[in-house]
Motif scaffolding. Structure first.
Motif, PDB file in Angstrom:
ATOM      1  N   ASP A   7      -3.778 -10.391  -2.567  1.00  0.00           N
ATOM      2  CA  ASP A   7      -3.282  -9.465  -3.584  1.00  0.00           C
ATOM      3  C   ASP A   7      -3.516  -8.003  -3.192  1.00  0.00           C
ATOM      4  N   ALA A   8      -4.050  -7.771  -2.002  1.00  0.00           N
ATOM      5  CA  ALA A   8      -4.167  -6.398  -1.510  1.00  0.00           C
ATOM      6  C   ALA A   8      -2.907  -5.945  -0.794  1.00  0.00           C
ATOM      7  N   HIS A   9      -1.899  -6.811  -0.743  1.00  0.00           N
ATOM      8  CA  HIS A   9      -0.642  -6.452  -0.087  1.00  0.00           C
ATOM      9  C   HIS A   9       0.002  -5.259  -0.783  1.00  0.00           C
ATOM     10  N   ARG A  10       0.661  -4.424  -0.013  1.00  0.00           N
ATOM     11  CA  ARG A  10       1.241  -3.193  -0.562  1.00  0.00           C
ATOM     12  C   ARG A  10       2.357  -3.465  -1.565  1.00  0.00           C
ATOM     13  N   LYS A  11       2.907  -4.677  -1.563  1.00  0.00           N
ATOM     14  CA  LYS A  11       3.969  -5.017  -2.509  1.00  0.00           C
ATOM     15  C   LYS A  11       3.463  -5.857  -3.678  1.00  0.00           C
ATOM     16  N   ASP A  12       2.161  -6.047  -3.754  1.00  0.00           N
ATOM     17  CA  ASP A  12       1.592  -6.798  -4.878  1.00  0.00           C
ATOM     18  C   ASP A  12       1.143  -5.796  -5.933  1.00  0.00           C
ATOM     19  N   GLU A  13       1.771  -5.840  -7.094  1.00  0.00           N
ATOM     20  CA  GLU A  13       1.532  -4.824  -8.120  1.00  0.00           C
ATOM     21  C   GLU A  13       0.193  -4.981  -8.826  1.00  0.00           C
ATOM     22  N   ILE A  14      -0.515  -6.063  -8.599  1.00  0.00           N
ATOM     23  CA  ILE A  14      -1.774  -6.259  -9.297  1.00  0.00           C
ATOM     24  C   ILE A  14      -2.830  -5.254  -8.839  1.00  0.00           C
ATOM     25  N   ASN A  15      -2.670  -4.704  -7.623  1.00  0.00           N
ATOM     26  CA  ASN A  15      -3.635  -3.701  -7.150  1.00  0.00           C
ATOM     27  C   ASN A  15      -3.181  -2.286  -7.486  1.00  0.00           C
ATOM     28  N   PHE A  16      -2.106  -2.170  -8.301  1.00  0.00           N
ATOM     29  CA  PHE A  16      -1.604  -0.868  -8.755  1.00  0.00           C
ATOM     30  C   PHE A  16      -1.249   0.058  -7.582  1.00  0.00           C
ATOM     31  N   ARG A  17      -0.884  -0.563  -6.468  1.00  0.00           N
ATOM     32  CA  ARG A  17      -0.447   0.172  -5.269  1.00  0.00           C
ATOM     33  C   ARG A  17      -1.539   1.087  -4.697  1.00  0.00           C
ATOM     34  N   TYR A  18      -2.794   0.796  -5.012  1.00  0.00           N
ATOM     35  CA  TYR A  18      -3.892   1.571  -4.428  1.00  0.00           C
ATOM     36  C   TYR A  18      -4.228   1.092  -3.016  1.00  0.00           C
ATOM     37  N   ILE A  19      -3.801  -0.120  -2.666  1.00  0.00           N
ATOM     38  CA  ILE A  19      -4.079  -0.696  -1.359  1.00  0.00           C
ATOM     39  C   ILE A  19      -2.739  -0.993  -0.685  1.00  0.00           C
ATOM     40  N   GLY A  20      -2.666  -0.752   0.617  1.00  0.00           N
ATOM     41  CA  GLY A  20      -1.401  -0.929   1.324  1.00  0.00           C
ATOM     42  C   GLY A  20      -1.493  -1.858   2.505  1.00  0.00           C
ATOM     43  N   VAL A  21      -2.090  -3.045   2.327  1.00  0.00           N
ATOM     44  CA  VAL A  21      -2.234  -4.000   3.421  1.00  0.00           C
ATOM     45  C   VAL A  21      -0.888  -4.687   3.674  1.00  0.00           C
ATOM     46  N   THR A  22      -0.581  -4.932   4.949  1.00  0.00           N
ATOM     47  CA  THR A  22       0.654  -5.617   5.325  1.00  0.00           C
ATOM     48  C   THR A  22       0.328  -6.938   6.013  1.00  0.00           C
ATOM     49  N   GLU A  23       1.386  -7.692   6.363  1.00  0.00           N
ATOM     50  CA  GLU A  23       1.171  -8.971   7.038  1.00  0.00           C
ATOM     51  C   GLU A  23       0.471  -8.777   8.381  1.00  0.00           C
ATOM     52  N   ALA A  24       0.865  -7.714   9.094  1.00  0.00           N
ATOM     53  CA  ALA A  24       0.218  -7.444  10.386  1.00  0.00           C
ATOM     54  C   ALA A  24      -1.269  -7.165  10.211  1.00  0.00           C
ATOM     55  N   ASP A  25      -1.629  -6.499   9.112  1.00  0.00           N
ATOM     56  CA  ASP A  25      -3.054  -6.241   8.848  1.00  0.00           C
ATOM     57  C   ASP A  25      -3.813  -7.538   8.583  1.00  0.00           C
ATOM     58  N   TYR A  26      -3.200  -8.456   7.821  1.00  0.00           N
ATOM     59  CA  TYR A  26      -3.871  -9.738   7.557  1.00  0.00           C
ATOM     60  C   TYR A  26      -4.066 -10.528   8.848  1.00  0.00           C
TER      61      TYR A  26
END
Length: 202
Positions: A7-26
Motif C-alpha cells: 500500500d506504499a505504491h504511488r498509485k495506492d490512495e490509502i497512503n494519501f500519496r505521501y509515499i511514491g514506491v513503484t514496482e521497481a522499488d519493490y
C-alpha cells in the motif's frame, strides 16, 4: 519473515500519496532482503502478504504488478550476500546526484535572476535616456542606428544618399498629457456649430 505490504505504491490512495514506491522499488527492496538472507540465514526468506488496496485493473493493477515484482525478486537465484560497503557506495552516488540536481536548479535560478536584473537595468537606462531628451516620443539609438530630434534616416537612390524624414510618419500620434478644460472646449464647439449654421442660412 517479511510482512509484504504494497500500500506504499504511488498509485495506492490509502497512503494519501505521501509515499511514491513503484514496482521497481519493490523488486530492489526484495533483492536487498535476499542478500541479507544470504548472509545470515542461508538465503531462507518467508514472505506473507500484508496489504495493498489498489486492485483496479485486475492483473495489471498497481497491487498485482507490485506482487509480481516482489515474487520475481524472491525467485531470482543468486548467492550475493549483503555488503555494507556496497550500500554506502550506493548512498554516496545518490547523495552526489542530489547535489548535482540542486546545483543545476540553483544555476538556473541565478541565471533567471541575472536576466531579470539586466532587463530592469536596460529599462531604467532607456527611461533615463528618454527623460533626459525632453521628448515624449524620443527615439533611442539601437544597434548604432541614428535617431535624433524626431527624425530618421532613409536611404536614397544615390550612392550613400540619405534623406531626413519625420520618424512618426505612418505612426499614430499620442495625445499630449495635461489638463483639458472641457467646459471651454464645449463652448468653442457650440460657437463653431452656431457660426456654421448661420453661414448656411445666409
Amino acid at each position: 519473515m517479511v510482512s509484504a505490504g504494497f500500500d506504499a505504491h504511488r498509485k495506492d490512495e490509502i497512503n494519501f500519496r505521501y509515499i511514491g514506491v513503484t514496482e521497481a522499488d519493490y523488486e530492489w527492496l526484495t533483492d536487498q532482503i535476499v542478500q541479507v538472507a544470504n548472509r545470515c540465514c542461508n538465503g531462507r526468506v518467508v514472505s506473507v502478504l500484508e496489504g495493498g488496496y489498489n486492485i483496479n485493473g485486475g492483473f495489471v493493477s498497481a497491487f498485482a504488478r507490485s506482487v509480481a515484482a516482489h515474487v520475481r525478486g524472491l525467485a531470482e537465484p543468486h548467492s550475493q550476500a549483503w555488503d555494507p560497503q556496497e550500500v554506502q557506495i550506493e548512498r554516496d552516488i545518490e547523495h552526489k546526484r542530489k547535489e548535482e540536481r540542486a546545483a543545476r536548479i540553483a544555476a538556473k535560478r541565478a541565471a533567471a535572476v541575472a536576466r531579470l536584473k539586466a532587463q530592469e537595468q536596460a529599462a531604467a537606462a532607456t527611461a533615463a535616456a528618454a527623460g533626459g531628451s525632453g521628448l515624449t516620443d524620443a527615439a533611442v539609438e539601437v544597434e548604432g542606428a541614428p535617431a535624433a530630434a524626431g527624425l530618421s534616416v532613409a536611404e536614397g537612390a544615390g550612392d550613400n544618399a540619405a534623406t531626413a524624414v519625420p520618424a512618426d510618419v505612418g505612426r499614430p500620434k499620442r495625445r499630449r498629457s495635461g489638463h483639458v478644460d472641457y467646459a471651454a472646449l464645449n463652448a468653442q464647439l457650440e460657437a463653431e456649430a452656431k457660426a456654421a449654421a448661420d453661414a448656411k442660412q445666409e
